[in-house]
Design an enzyme around this catalytic site. Structure first.
Site, PDB file in Angstrom:
ATOM      1  N   ASP A  12      39.682  24.607 104.075  1.00  0.00           N
ATOM      2  CA  ASP A  12      40.308  24.059 105.426  1.00  0.00           C
ATOM      3  C   ASP A  12      40.281  25.010 106.878  1.00  0.00           C
ATOM      4  O   ASP A  12      40.275  26.165 105.966  1.00  0.00           O
ATOM      5  CB  ASP A  12      41.556  23.806 104.795  1.00  0.00           C
ATOM      6  CG  ASP A  12      42.830  22.827 105.353  1.00  0.00           C
ATOM      7  OD1 ASP A  12      42.531  22.126 106.604  1.00  0.00           O
ATOM      8  OD2 ASP A  12      43.688  23.318 105.432  1.00  0.00           O
ATOM      9  N   ASP A  14      43.317  24.803 108.657  1.00  0.00           N
ATOM     10  CA  ASP A  14      44.996  25.676 109.582  1.00  0.00           C
ATOM     11  C   ASP A  14      45.848  25.504 108.267  1.00  0.00           C
ATOM     12  O   ASP A  14      46.218  24.810 107.172  1.00  0.00           O
ATOM     13  CB  ASP A  14      45.516  24.030 110.819  1.00  0.00           C
ATOM     14  CG  ASP A  14      44.308  24.008 111.460  1.00  0.00           C
ATOM     15  OD1 ASP A  14      44.410  25.050 112.459  1.00  0.00           O
ATOM     16  OD2 ASP A  14      43.677  22.949 111.324  1.00  0.00           O
ATOM     17  N   ASP A 171      45.706  24.436 101.985  1.00  0.00           N
ATOM     18  CA  ASP A 171      47.306  24.353 102.255  1.00  0.00           C
ATOM     19  C   ASP A 171      48.467  23.808 101.769  1.00  0.00           C
ATOM     20  O   ASP A 171      49.291  23.566 101.306  1.00  0.00           O
ATOM     21  CB  ASP A 171      47.676  25.227 103.289  1.00  0.00           C
ATOM     22  CG  ASP A 171      47.562  24.505 104.652  1.00  0.00           C
ATOM     23  OD1 ASP A 171      48.575  24.454 105.180  1.00  0.00           O
ATOM     24  OD2 ASP A 171      46.801  23.194 104.781  1.00  0.00           O
TER      25      ASP A 171
END
Length: 225
Positions: A12, A14, A171
């Site tokens: 991922d 961001d 995240d």
């Protein structure tokens, strides 16, 4: 010890590779303020972490009764974000080190993100991570965003990798759920540490987020028996 010869790693972007959430918050805040919503808060933004930019715009448009079409608000937010992303995005140092370790071992790498292709490109170029991460998939290119598995399955397809041979770094809880749905292992680094209990399907959970992540320790986990 397991070698890395059959492994592919999907990141991922961001909040995982780079600390771009402050830029997304500021871009969204400016767009909402321009349309008469002056009180968008960081706490409200945190609740939206992990879903695509388009889905975020749809939710905020409905929540605040905004009249412009979602496509117009999305373009406006993306324009503001790109201006910030090119110069104000910081790659997490240990994540950069981890990417370098994997690239040195010739592990196939990809980025699978809810951001637009333009935003992903701006961030990778601005941080220099584009030297290592050339396979990129945006949620805009697949039918469904996270927590659906589509973006990770497409990344695996482009890498020529079986989902079972892929490890995802995430995240946000929707991303961890997407990795699980794709049949991939997941290393979870919660952007919001207080939400760590939402990552029940993660194979490795670093409850303290980036503060708990070290490149060598996670590399050792990948190669452990």
């Amino acid at each position: 010890m397991n070698d890395l010869s059959t492994l592919s790693v999907i990141f991922d972007l961001d909040g995982t590779l780079v600390d771009s959430e402050p830029n997304y918050f500021e871009a969204t805040r400016q767009t909402l303020a321009a349309h008469g919503v002056p009180d968008f808060t960081w706490a409200e933004h945190e609740r939206l972490v992990g879903i695509s930019t388009l889905e975020t715009v749809d939710l905020l448009r409905e929540r605040h009764g905004l009249r412009p079409p979602a496509a117009e608000l999305l373009a406006e937010t993306n324009r503001r974000y790109l201006e910030l992303a090119r110069t104000r995005t910081r790659a997490y140092p240990q994540m950069r080190r981890f990417v370098e370790l994997l690239a040195a071992a010739d592990v196939p790498l990809a980025v699978a993100s809810g951001s637009s292709i333009e935003a992903i490109g701006a961030v990778l170029a601005g941080t220099g991570l584009d030297a290592y991460l050339r396979t990129v998939v945006s949620a805009d290119e697949v039918p469904r965003g996270k927590p659906a598995p589509d973006v990770f399955l497409e990344a695996a397809r482009r890498l020529g990798a079986a989902p079972a041979d892929c490890v995802v770094l995430e995240d946000a809880a929707p991303g961890a759920a997407a990795a699980h749905a794709a049949g991939m292992r997941c290393i979870a680094i919660p952007y919001v540490a207080a939400q760590a209990d939402r990552f029940s399907t993660a194979d490795l959970l670093l409850r303290g987020g980036q503060a708990d992540f070290t490149a060598e320790a996670v590399h050792d986990w990948l190669t452990a028996p």
